[in-house]
Design a protein around this motif. Structure first.
Motif, short mmCIF file in Angstrom:
data_model
loop_
_atom_site.label_atom_id
_atom_site.label_comp_id
_atom_site.label_asym_id
_atom_site.label_seq_id
_atom_site.Cartn_x
_atom_site.Cartn_y
_atom_site.Cartn_z
N ASP A 100 0.84 -1.21 0.00
CA ASP A 100 0.00 0.00 0.00
C ASP A 100 0.86 1.24 0.00
N LEU A 101 1.85 1.20 0.88
CA LEU A 101 2.76 2.33 1.02
C LEU A 101 3.47 2.59 -0.30
N THR A 102 3.88 1.50 -0.95
CA THR A 102 4.60 1.62 -2.21
C THR A 102 3.73 2.32 -3.25
N GLY B 78 2.33 -4.63 9.92
CA GLY B 78 3.29 -3.53 10.01
C GLY B 78 2.72 -2.16 9.67
N ILE B 79 3.59 -1.17 9.61
CA ILE B 79 3.18 0.23 9.50
C ILE B 79 2.35 0.53 8.24
N GLY B 80 2.68 -0.13 7.12
CA GLY B 80 1.93 0.16 5.89
C GLY B 80 0.79 -0.81 5.66
N ALA C 76 -4.03 2.82 5.92
CA ALA C 76 -2.66 3.31 6.03
C ALA C 76 -2.53 4.76 5.54
N GLY C 77 -3.33 5.10 4.52
CA GLY C 77 -3.33 6.48 4.01
C GLY C 77 -2.03 6.84 3.30
N PRO D 10 1.65 6.65 6.13
CA PRO D 10 1.42 5.65 7.19
C PRO D 10 2.12 5.96 8.50
N MET D 11 3.30 6.60 8.43
CA MET D 11 4.03 6.90 9.67
C MET D 11 3.21 7.81 10.60
N ALA D 12 2.36 8.64 9.98
CA ALA D 12 1.54 9.55 10.79
C ALA D 12 0.51 8.77 11.60
N THR D 13 0.27 7.51 11.23
CA THR D 13 -0.73 6.72 11.96
C THR D 13 -0.09 5.92 13.11
#
Ligand code: FER
Length: 331
Positions: free
Chosen positions: A22-24, A133-135, A178-179, A182-185
Protein backbone atom coordinates in the motif's frame (compact mmCIF):
# COMPACT_ATOMS: atom_id res chain seq x y z
CA UNK A 1 33.99 -12.52 15.52
CA UNK A 2 34.48 -9.18 13.84
CA UNK A 3 31.26 -7.19 13.52
CA UNK A 4 30.01 -6.94 9.97
CA UNK A 5 28.87 -3.50 8.88
CA UNK A 6 26.18 -3.19 6.26
CA UNK A 7 24.76 0.13 5.22
CA UNK A 8 22.69 -0.44 2.12
CA UNK A 9 19.44 1.25 1.35
CA UNK A 10 18.80 -0.67 -1.85
CA UNK A 11 18.47 -4.06 -0.22
CA UNK A 12 16.11 -2.70 2.31
CA UNK A 13 14.05 -0.77 -0.22
CA UNK A 14 13.31 -3.98 -2.07
CA UNK A 15 12.29 -5.66 1.14
CA UNK A 16 10.17 -2.75 2.18
CA UNK A 17 8.44 -2.80 -1.18
CA UNK A 18 7.40 -6.41 -0.64
CA UNK A 19 6.06 -5.57 2.78
CA UNK A 20 4.30 -2.29 2.32
CA UNK A 21 2.47 -2.73 -0.95
CA UNK A 22 0.00 0.00 0.00
CA UNK A 23 2.76 2.33 1.02
CA UNK A 24 4.60 1.62 -2.21
CA UNK A 25 1.55 2.54 -4.23
CA UNK A 26 1.13 5.78 -2.33
CA UNK A 27 4.67 7.04 -2.53
CA UNK A 28 5.93 5.32 -5.65
CA UNK A 29 9.26 3.70 -6.28
CA UNK A 30 10.67 2.09 -3.14
CA UNK A 31 14.11 3.36 -4.08
CA UNK A 32 12.91 6.94 -4.25
CA UNK A 33 13.66 9.57 -1.69
CA UNK A 34 9.91 9.92 -1.03
CA UNK A 35 9.61 6.24 -0.23
CA UNK A 36 12.52 6.20 2.18
CA UNK A 37 11.35 9.45 3.71
CA UNK A 38 7.86 8.03 4.16
CA UNK A 39 9.25 4.98 5.91
CA UNK A 40 11.19 7.24 8.20
CA UNK A 41 8.25 9.55 8.83
CA UNK A 42 10.11 12.49 7.37
CA UNK A 43 9.39 14.87 4.54
CA UNK A 44 11.59 14.34 1.47
CA UNK A 45 13.22 17.71 2.21
CA UNK A 46 14.12 16.68 5.75
CA UNK A 47 15.42 13.35 4.52
CA UNK A 48 17.62 15.11 2.01
CA UNK A 49 18.97 17.73 4.45
CA UNK A 50 22.74 17.53 4.95
CA UNK A 51 23.54 15.59 8.09
CA UNK A 52 26.01 18.26 9.21
CA UNK A 53 23.49 21.13 9.42
CA UNK A 54 21.87 20.03 12.68
CA UNK A 55 21.91 16.89 14.72
CA UNK A 56 19.04 14.88 13.26
CA UNK A 57 16.97 12.69 15.52
CA UNK A 58 17.97 9.06 15.17
CA UNK A 59 14.93 7.45 13.63
CA UNK A 60 14.56 3.75 13.02
CA UNK A 61 16.00 4.07 9.58
CA UNK A 62 15.79 1.17 7.20
CA UNK A 63 19.30 1.90 6.07
CA UNK A 64 21.15 0.51 9.05
CA UNK A 65 23.86 0.62 10.15
CA UNK A 66 23.79 -3.06 10.97
CA UNK A 67 26.38 -4.40 13.38
CA UNK A 68 26.26 -8.11 14.03
CA UNK A 69 27.62 -9.75 17.17
CA UNK A 70 28.25 -13.36 18.17
CA UNK A 71 24.69 -13.96 19.44
CA UNK A 72 23.14 -12.80 16.19
CA UNK A 73 22.71 -16.17 14.54
CA UNK A 74 20.05 -18.71 13.67
CA UNK A 75 18.43 -20.62 16.52
CA UNK A 76 16.75 -23.05 14.10
CA UNK A 77 17.56 -24.59 10.75
CA UNK A 78 16.05 -22.78 7.77
CA UNK A 79 12.45 -23.66 6.87
CA UNK A 80 12.20 -26.36 4.19
CA UNK A 81 11.71 -24.95 0.66
CA UNK A 82 8.05 -25.92 0.33
CA UNK A 83 6.93 -24.64 3.73
CA UNK A 84 4.93 -21.81 2.13
CA UNK A 85 3.73 -23.66 -0.98
CA UNK A 86 0.08 -24.71 -1.20
CA UNK A 87 -0.03 -28.49 -1.02
CA UNK A 88 -2.56 -30.77 -2.64
CA UNK A 89 -3.97 -33.79 -0.88
CA UNK A 90 -4.04 -32.22 2.58
CA UNK A 91 -6.92 -30.65 4.46
CA UNK A 92 -7.17 -26.87 4.26
CA UNK A 93 -8.35 -24.33 6.77
CA UNK A 94 -10.60 -21.41 6.06
CA UNK A 95 -10.17 -17.62 5.99
CA UNK A 96 -13.01 -15.26 6.74
CA UNK A 97 -13.30 -11.54 7.38
CA UNK A 98 -15.22 -10.63 10.51
CA UNK A 99 -16.41 -7.30 11.90
CA UNK A 100 -16.65 -6.42 15.55
CA UNK A 101 -17.76 -3.39 17.56
CA UNK A 102 -14.76 -1.64 19.03
CA UNK A 103 -15.58 0.11 22.28
CA UNK A 104 -12.32 2.04 22.43
CA UNK A 105 -12.37 3.23 18.80
CA UNK A 106 -16.15 3.62 18.55
CA UNK A 107 -16.43 2.00 15.12
CA UNK A 108 -16.94 -1.41 13.55
CA UNK A 109 -13.52 -2.89 12.84
CA UNK A 110 -12.34 -5.77 10.66
CA UNK A 111 -10.22 -8.82 11.39
CA UNK A 112 -9.27 -11.73 9.15
CA UNK A 113 -9.70 -15.09 10.86
CA UNK A 114 -8.07 -18.42 9.94
CA UNK A 115 -9.84 -21.49 11.23
CA UNK A 116 -7.84 -24.72 10.95
CA UNK A 117 -8.79 -27.73 8.79
CA UNK A 118 -11.83 -29.53 10.21
CA UNK A 119 -12.69 -26.66 12.58
CA UNK A 120 -15.54 -27.91 14.74
CA UNK A 121 -17.57 -26.43 17.57
CA UNK A 122 -17.12 -29.77 19.36
CA UNK A 123 -13.52 -28.82 20.06
CA UNK A 124 -11.94 -25.78 21.64
CA UNK A 125 -8.96 -24.16 19.94
CA UNK A 126 -6.07 -21.97 21.04
CA UNK A 127 -5.79 -18.53 19.39
CA UNK A 128 -2.84 -16.65 17.92
CA UNK A 129 -3.38 -12.91 17.38
CA UNK A 130 -1.08 -11.93 14.49
CA UNK A 131 -0.30 -8.26 13.84
CA UNK A 132 0.79 -6.33 10.73
CA UNK A 133 3.29 -3.53 10.01
CA UNK A 134 3.18 0.23 9.50
CA UNK A 135 1.93 0.16 5.89
CA UNK A 136 -0.36 -2.81 6.40
CA UNK A 137 -3.85 -3.64 7.58
CA UNK A 138 -5.98 -6.71 8.32
CA UNK A 139 -5.11 -8.07 4.84
CA UNK A 140 -1.33 -7.69 5.01
CA UNK A 141 -0.50 -11.16 6.34
CA UNK A 142 -2.82 -12.87 3.84
CA UNK A 143 -1.39 -10.80 0.97
CA UNK A 144 2.28 -11.19 1.80
CA UNK A 145 2.56 -14.17 4.10
CA UNK A 146 -0.27 -16.60 3.40
CA UNK A 147 -0.35 -17.86 6.99
CA UNK A 148 -3.18 -20.23 6.00
CA UNK A 149 -0.78 -22.10 3.70
CA UNK A 150 2.02 -22.22 6.29
CA UNK A 151 -0.36 -23.48 9.00
CA UNK A 152 -2.21 -25.95 6.75
CA UNK A 153 1.18 -27.53 5.94
CA UNK A 154 2.41 -27.59 9.55
CA UNK A 155 -0.87 -29.00 10.83
CA UNK A 156 -0.88 -31.69 8.11
CA UNK A 157 2.65 -32.65 9.20
CA UNK A 158 1.53 -32.61 12.85
CA UNK A 159 4.14 -29.96 13.60
CA UNK A 160 1.70 -27.33 14.83
CA UNK A 161 -1.41 -27.53 16.99
CA UNK A 162 -4.63 -26.78 15.14
CA UNK A 163 -5.18 -23.15 16.07
CA UNK A 164 -7.22 -20.11 15.14
CA UNK A 165 -5.26 -17.13 13.83
CA UNK A 166 -6.79 -13.69 14.14
CA UNK A 167 -5.31 -10.94 11.97
CA UNK A 168 -6.77 -7.63 13.12
CA UNK A 169 -6.12 -4.07 12.06
CA UNK A 170 -3.63 -2.70 14.60
CA UNK A 171 -4.21 0.93 13.70
CA UNK A 172 -6.78 1.70 16.37
CA UNK A 173 -8.46 4.81 15.02
CA UNK A 174 -11.70 5.53 13.16
CA UNK A 175 -9.94 5.81 9.78
CA UNK A 176 -7.74 2.74 10.03
CA UNK A 177 -6.40 2.77 6.46
CA UNK A 178 -2.66 3.31 6.03
CA UNK A 179 -3.33 6.48 4.01
CA UNK A 180 -0.76 8.54 2.18
CA UNK A 181 1.55 8.89 5.18
CA UNK A 182 1.42 5.65 7.19
CA UNK A 183 4.03 6.90 9.67
CA UNK A 184 1.54 9.55 10.79
CA UNK A 185 -0.73 6.72 11.96
CA UNK A 186 1.92 5.32 14.35
CA UNK A 187 0.19 6.70 17.50
CA UNK A 188 -2.92 4.63 16.68
CA UNK A 189 -0.78 1.46 16.90
CA UNK A 190 0.12 2.50 20.44
CA UNK A 191 -3.47 2.36 21.70
CA UNK A 192 -4.50 -0.88 20.01
CA UNK A 193 -4.17 -2.78 23.30
CA UNK A 194 -7.48 -1.29 24.49
CA UNK A 195 -9.29 -2.54 21.39
CA UNK A 196 -7.54 -5.92 21.49
CA UNK A 197 -8.17 -6.65 25.15
CA UNK A 198 -11.46 -4.82 25.55
CA UNK A 199 -13.29 -5.71 22.33
CA UNK A 200 -11.55 -8.08 19.91
CA UNK A 201 -10.62 -10.92 22.29
CA UNK A 202 -14.12 -11.00 23.85
CA UNK A 203 -15.66 -10.97 20.35
CA UNK A 204 -13.50 -13.88 19.16
CA UNK A 205 -14.26 -15.83 22.31
CA UNK A 206 -18.00 -15.33 21.78
CA UNK A 207 -17.98 -16.19 18.08
CA UNK A 208 -15.56 -19.11 17.94
CA UNK A 209 -15.03 -22.27 19.92
CA UNK A 210 -11.83 -21.31 21.71
CA UNK A 211 -9.93 -21.93 24.90
CA UNK A 212 -9.88 -18.76 26.96
CA UNK A 213 -7.00 -19.19 29.42
CA UNK A 214 -3.68 -17.41 28.94
CA UNK A 215 -1.86 -20.62 28.03
CA UNK A 216 -4.03 -20.88 24.93
CA UNK A 217 -3.55 -17.31 23.76
CA UNK A 218 -0.53 -16.02 21.80
CA UNK A 219 0.43 -12.61 20.41
CA UNK A 220 2.93 -12.04 17.60
CA UNK A 221 3.52 -9.62 14.79
CA UNK A 222 5.85 -8.13 12.24
CA UNK A 223 7.66 -4.79 12.54
CA UNK A 224 5.15 -2.31 14.09
CA UNK A 225 3.13 -5.40 14.98
CA UNK A 226 6.25 -6.96 16.50
CA UNK A 227 6.71 -3.90 18.70
CA UNK A 228 3.02 -4.04 19.65
CA UNK A 229 3.31 -7.74 20.48
CA UNK A 230 6.30 -7.21 22.75
CA UNK A 231 4.73 -4.15 24.40
CA UNK A 232 1.23 -5.55 24.86
CA UNK A 233 2.21 -9.20 25.32
CA UNK A 234 4.86 -8.59 27.97
CA UNK A 235 2.65 -5.92 29.50
CA UNK A 236 -0.27 -8.35 29.82
CA UNK A 237 1.24 -11.63 30.94
CA UNK A 238 -2.07 -12.58 32.54
CA UNK A 239 -3.56 -12.61 29.04
CA UNK A 240 -0.74 -13.96 26.84
CA UNK A 241 1.63 -16.82 27.62
CA UNK A 242 3.30 -16.92 24.18
CA UNK A 243 4.77 -13.76 22.64
CA UNK A 244 6.64 -13.16 19.39
CA UNK A 245 8.26 -10.06 17.87
CA UNK A 246 9.44 -10.41 14.26
CA UNK A 247 11.72 -7.54 13.07
CA UNK A 248 10.22 -5.33 15.75
CA UNK A 249 10.08 -1.61 14.94
CA UNK A 250 11.13 1.41 17.03
CA UNK A 251 7.67 1.45 18.63
CA UNK A 252 9.08 -1.30 20.89
CA UNK A 253 9.33 0.05 24.44
CA UNK A 254 12.81 0.45 25.91
CA UNK A 255 13.92 -3.00 27.08
CA UNK A 256 13.88 -2.18 30.79
CA UNK A 257 10.26 -1.03 30.50
CA UNK A 258 9.29 -4.08 28.49
CA UNK A 259 10.24 -6.42 31.31
CA UNK A 260 9.81 -4.46 34.55
CA UNK A 261 9.55 -7.68 36.58
CA UNK A 262 11.94 -10.29 35.13
CA UNK A 263 10.94 -12.91 37.71
CA UNK A 264 7.29 -12.62 36.79
CA UNK A 265 8.17 -12.82 33.08
CA UNK A 266 10.28 -15.92 33.77
CA UNK A 267 7.53 -17.72 35.57
CA UNK A 268 4.64 -16.65 33.32
CA UNK A 269 6.03 -16.85 29.80
CA UNK A 270 5.75 -20.13 27.95
CA UNK A 271 7.66 -18.73 24.97
CA UNK A 272 9.20 -15.38 24.15
CA UNK A 273 10.39 -15.40 20.56
CA UNK A 274 12.44 -12.50 19.14
CA UNK A 275 13.67 -12.67 15.55
CA UNK A 276 15.13 -10.47 12.84
CA UNK A 277 16.94 -10.71 9.53
CA UNK A 278 20.62 -9.81 9.50
CA UNK A 279 19.97 -7.47 6.55
CA UNK A 280 17.24 -5.54 8.35
CA UNK A 281 18.16 -1.96 9.26
CA UNK A 282 15.90 -2.25 12.33
CA UNK A 283 17.86 -5.17 13.84
CA UNK A 284 19.29 -2.95 16.59
CA UNK A 285 15.81 -2.85 18.18
CA UNK A 286 15.67 -6.65 18.52
CA UNK A 287 19.34 -6.85 19.49
CA UNK A 288 18.59 -4.48 22.36
CA UNK A 289 15.66 -6.60 23.51
CA UNK A 290 17.75 -9.78 23.34
CA UNK A 291 20.66 -8.18 25.27
CA UNK A 292 18.34 -7.06 28.05
CA UNK A 293 16.54 -10.41 28.29
CA UNK A 294 19.91 -12.15 28.42
CA UNK A 295 21.15 -9.82 31.15
CA UNK A 296 18.00 -10.41 33.22
CA UNK A 297 18.04 -14.17 32.55
CA UNK A 298 14.62 -14.20 30.96
CA UNK A 299 14.42 -17.34 28.78
CA UNK A 300 13.75 -16.48 25.15
CA UNK A 301 14.53 -17.48 21.59
CA UNK A 302 16.75 -15.06 19.62
CA UNK A 303 16.68 -16.12 16.00
CA UNK A 304 18.56 -14.19 13.31
CA UNK A 305 18.37 -15.30 9.70
CA UNK A 306 19.78 -14.07 6.40
CA UNK A 307 16.79 -11.96 5.35
CA UNK A 308 15.91 -8.26 5.33
CA UNK A 309 12.78 -6.37 6.43
CA UNK A 310 10.49 -8.53 4.36
CA UNK A 311 8.01 -11.37 4.18
CA UNK A 312 10.73 -13.96 3.63
CA UNK A 313 11.74 -13.34 7.22
CA UNK A 314 8.20 -12.95 8.53
CA UNK A 315 6.90 -16.14 6.91
CA UNK A 316 9.77 -18.14 8.33
CA UNK A 317 9.33 -16.50 11.72
CA UNK A 318 5.68 -17.56 11.68
CA UNK A 319 6.75 -21.07 10.62
CA UNK A 320 9.14 -21.34 13.59
CA UNK A 321 6.94 -19.56 16.13
CA UNK A 322 3.68 -21.35 15.34
CA UNK A 323 5.29 -24.79 15.84
CA UNK A 324 6.42 -23.83 19.31
CA UNK A 325 3.22 -22.41 20.74
CA UNK A 326 0.43 -24.25 22.54
CA UNK A 327 2.79 -27.17 23.13
CA UNK A 328 3.61 -28.55 26.55
CA UNK A 329 7.39 -28.61 26.22
CA UNK A 330 8.36 -25.24 24.75
CA UNK A 331 10.57 -22.60 26.40
C1 FER B 1 10.37 3.78 12.35
C2 FER B 1 10.83 2.95 11.33
C3 FER B 1 10.02 1.88 10.92
C4 FER B 1 9.11 3.53 12.94
C5 FER B 1 8.35 2.46 12.51
C6 FER B 1 8.79 1.63 11.50
C7 FER B 1 7.55 4.19 14.58
C8 FER B 1 7.92 0.53 11.08
C9 FER B 1 8.15 -0.27 10.03
C10 FER B 1 7.22 -1.35 9.63
O1 FER B 1 6.20 -1.58 10.30
O2 FER B 1 7.52 -2.00 8.65
O3 FER B 1 11.10 4.83 12.78
O4 FER B 1 8.75 4.38 13.94
Amino acid sequence: MKPILLTTLSMVSLAAALHAADLTRKVGDPGSQEFVAARLGETPAAAAAPAASAPRPRRGGFGGPIELGPDDKAAFPDAPVAFDQPREGIAHGNLEMVEYDSKSVGTKRKALVYTPPGYSADRKYPVLYLLHGIGGDEEEWRRGGQPNVILDNLIADKKAEPMIIVMPNGRAQADDRAGSNPMATAPAFGVFDKDLLGSLIPFIQAKYSVKTDREHRALAGLSMGGGQSLNFGLGNLDTFAWVGGFSSAPNTKPAAELVPDPDKAKSQLKLLYVSCGNKDGLIRISQGVHAHLKEKNVPHVWHVDEHAHDFQHWKKALFHFSQRIFTSSSK
